[in-house]
Design an enzyme around this catalytic site. Sequence first.
Site, PDB file in Angstrom:
ATOM      1  N   LYS A  19      32.971  49.264  42.002  1.00 51.47           N
ATOM      2  CA  LYS A  19      31.544  49.609  42.052  1.00 51.47           C
ATOM      3  C   LYS A  19      30.845  48.850  43.158  1.00 51.47           C
ATOM      4  O   LYS A  19      29.904  49.315  43.753  1.00 51.47           O
ATOM      5  CB  LYS A  19      30.881  49.177  40.750  1.00 51.47           C
ATOM      6  CG  LYS A  19      31.214  49.997  39.551  1.00 51.47           C
ATOM      7  CD  LYS A  19      30.693  49.256  38.334  1.00 51.47           C
ATOM      8  CE  LYS A  19      30.949  50.021  37.070  1.00 51.47           C
ATOM      9  NZ  LYS A  19      30.743  49.182  35.886  1.00 51.47           N
ATOM     10  N   LYS A  58      36.081  34.660  42.761  1.00 51.92           N
ATOM     11  CA  LYS A  58      34.732  34.339  43.258  1.00 51.92           C
ATOM     12  C   LYS A  58      34.657  32.894  43.722  1.00 51.92           C
ATOM     13  O   LYS A  58      34.002  32.590  44.715  1.00 51.92           O
ATOM     14  CB  LYS A  58      33.674  34.599  42.176  1.00 51.92           C
ATOM     15  CG  LYS A  58      33.529  36.060  41.887  1.00 51.92           C
ATOM     16  CD  LYS A  58      32.121  36.493  41.570  1.00 51.92           C
ATOM     17  CE  LYS A  58      32.136  38.006  41.452  1.00 51.92           C
ATOM     18  NZ  LYS A  58      31.023  38.714  41.110  1.00 51.92           N
ATOM     19  N   LYS A  94      41.287  47.229  44.979  1.00 53.83           N
ATOM     20  CA  LYS A  94      40.817  48.106  43.901  1.00 53.83           C
ATOM     21  C   LYS A  94      39.555  48.872  44.312  1.00 53.83           C
ATOM     22  O   LYS A  94      38.690  48.307  44.977  1.00 53.83           O
ATOM     23  CB  LYS A  94      40.500  47.215  42.688  1.00 53.83           C
ATOM     24  CG  LYS A  94      40.117  47.951  41.435  1.00 53.83           C
ATOM     25  CD  LYS A  94      39.799  46.980  40.296  1.00 53.83           C
ATOM     26  CE  LYS A  94      38.338  46.610  40.273  1.00 53.83           C
ATOM     27  NZ  LYS A  94      37.837  46.121  38.987  1.00 53.83           N
TER      28      LYS A  94
HETATM   29  P1  AMP Z   1      33.982  47.706  34.951  1.00 54.96           P
HETATM   30  O1  AMP Z   1      33.421  48.654  35.938  1.00 54.96           O
HETATM   31  O2  AMP Z   1      34.474  46.457  35.582  1.00 54.96           O
HETATM   32  O3  AMP Z   1      33.077  47.467  33.766  1.00 54.96           O
HETATM   33  O4  AMP Z   1      35.299  48.390  34.390  1.00 54.96           O
HETATM   34  C1  AMP Z   1      35.284  49.285  33.307  1.00 54.96           C
HETATM   35  C2  AMP Z   1      36.655  49.828  33.042  1.00 54.96           C
HETATM   36  O5  AMP Z   1      37.112  50.598  34.169  1.00 54.96           O
HETATM   37  C3  AMP Z   1      37.726  48.767  32.813  1.00 54.96           C
HETATM   38  O6  AMP Z   1      38.602  49.216  31.799  1.00 54.96           O
HETATM   39  C4  AMP Z   1      38.433  48.676  34.128  1.00 54.96           C
HETATM   40  O7  AMP Z   1      39.763  48.250  33.994  1.00 54.96           O
HETATM   41  C5  AMP Z   1      38.381  50.137  34.606  1.00 54.96           C
HETATM   42  N1  AMP Z   1      38.421  50.216  36.076  1.00 54.96           N
HETATM   43  C6  AMP Z   1      37.509  49.719  36.943  1.00 54.96           C
HETATM   44  N2  AMP Z   1      37.867  49.966  38.218  1.00 54.96           N
HETATM   45  C7  AMP Z   1      39.057  50.647  38.147  1.00 54.96           C
HETATM   46  C8  AMP Z   1      39.954  51.200  39.132  1.00 54.96           C
HETATM   47  N3  AMP Z   1      39.696  51.095  40.433  1.00 54.96           N
HETATM   48  N4  AMP Z   1      41.073  51.812  38.696  1.00 54.96           N
HETATM   49  C9  AMP Z   1      41.350  51.925  37.369  1.00 54.96           C
HETATM   50  N5  AMP Z   1      40.550  51.432  36.406  1.00 54.96           N
HETATM   51  C10 AMP Z   1      39.413  50.800  36.765  1.00 54.96           C
END
Ligand code: AMP
Length: 329
Positions: free
Chosen positions: A196, A111, A193
């Site tokens: 969201k 960021k 990646k």
């Molecule tokens: P977050 O949405 O950042 O709170 O991520 C929640 C969990 O989902 C964490 O364990 C991340 O490592 C996993 N995660 C988020 N995006 C991905 C992705 N594109 N591929 C695999 N794991 C993901």
Amino acid sequence: MKRMLSGIKPTGGLTLGNYIGAISQFIKYQDEYEMYVFIANLHSITVAQDPKELRQNTKDLIALYLAAGLDPQKVTLFLQSDISAHAELGWILTCHSYMGELQRMTQYKDKTAKGETNITAGLFTYPSLMAADILLYDADYVPVGIDQKQHVELTRNIAERFNNKYGETFIIPEPVIPKVGAKIMSLQDPTKKMSKSDETTKGAIYLLDEPAVARKKIMSAVTDSIGIIRYDEVNQPGIANLLTIHSVLSKESIEDIVERFSNHGYGDLKKEIGQLVFDFLSELQDRFKEIKNSGIVDEVLRQGKEQAEQIAYKKIRKVKRKVGFEIVK
Ligand code: AMP
Ligand code: TRP
């Protein structure tokens, strides 16, 4: 029984990446470990949130956890902000983290590199709070996608530092990264990646997408002009990503899929994956609706809070004693 803990931020809609990298692992391990899963809402406000949306996303996330197969009889499911010990230990560990090590964390580094101007202090100290989440419960294992691995490594360093200074206090946790699906990539740019907050919503499949819309996203996923179906992350990242999604949803090994499609084009492969995604989302969303209508979410959280706080408060009392806050024995 060994203990496992993980959390997800209730920001925006959950993606197929979250499911594959995180939630499907929680489900897989819930019989094997004493499992704690929480909604990381303290972490979510490190970037600005609309309160109404946050509330909605939080409820949806709990219902999705349950719809995906987390069993509240086996798993303690709770809201991070319900247990004030997270914030308390977060502060104490912030004071045992170095500027240099936090500066090296990718999220903050990216960021800053992008020149974003409204970065909060919370985004910077975020990993110390994550360390608190993990250490508060003496978690042995932390199942996460690959992007979170460095945070668990930092947690280990902070825990060791603390134990060295004050005597044995924390268990040193280990990350658990899935062999297949640790990083699901964007369908529009398979070198990034699936996230969201993807700028184009076409790159991410959201768990609450209309199944037909999700199918279209698979059909229009970016691939390459090589035209051969094989697993090659470097030269064919789009196809590698699609094969991974297929394998996780169908439970068929990547080698078997590749062999089956040896005489086929990308269109055929996409069609089959589109159907897998369609079926997966349809089923998940049916259960999601049922759960939301049943009112079970409130009860699950109430019970989760009760179970989690017993452990967390015991630990925070111990920590306060160690650092010299408690003056009455
Ligand atoms: P977050 O949405 O950042 O709170 O991520 C929640 C969990 O989902 C964490 O364990 C991340 O490592 C996993 N995660 C988020 N995006 C991905 C992705 N594109 N591929 C695999 N794991 C993901
Ligand atoms: N930082 C994690 C993420 O962005 C969410 C999280 C917060 C977490 N605290 C945690 C994950 C503790 C595992 C353990 O995905």
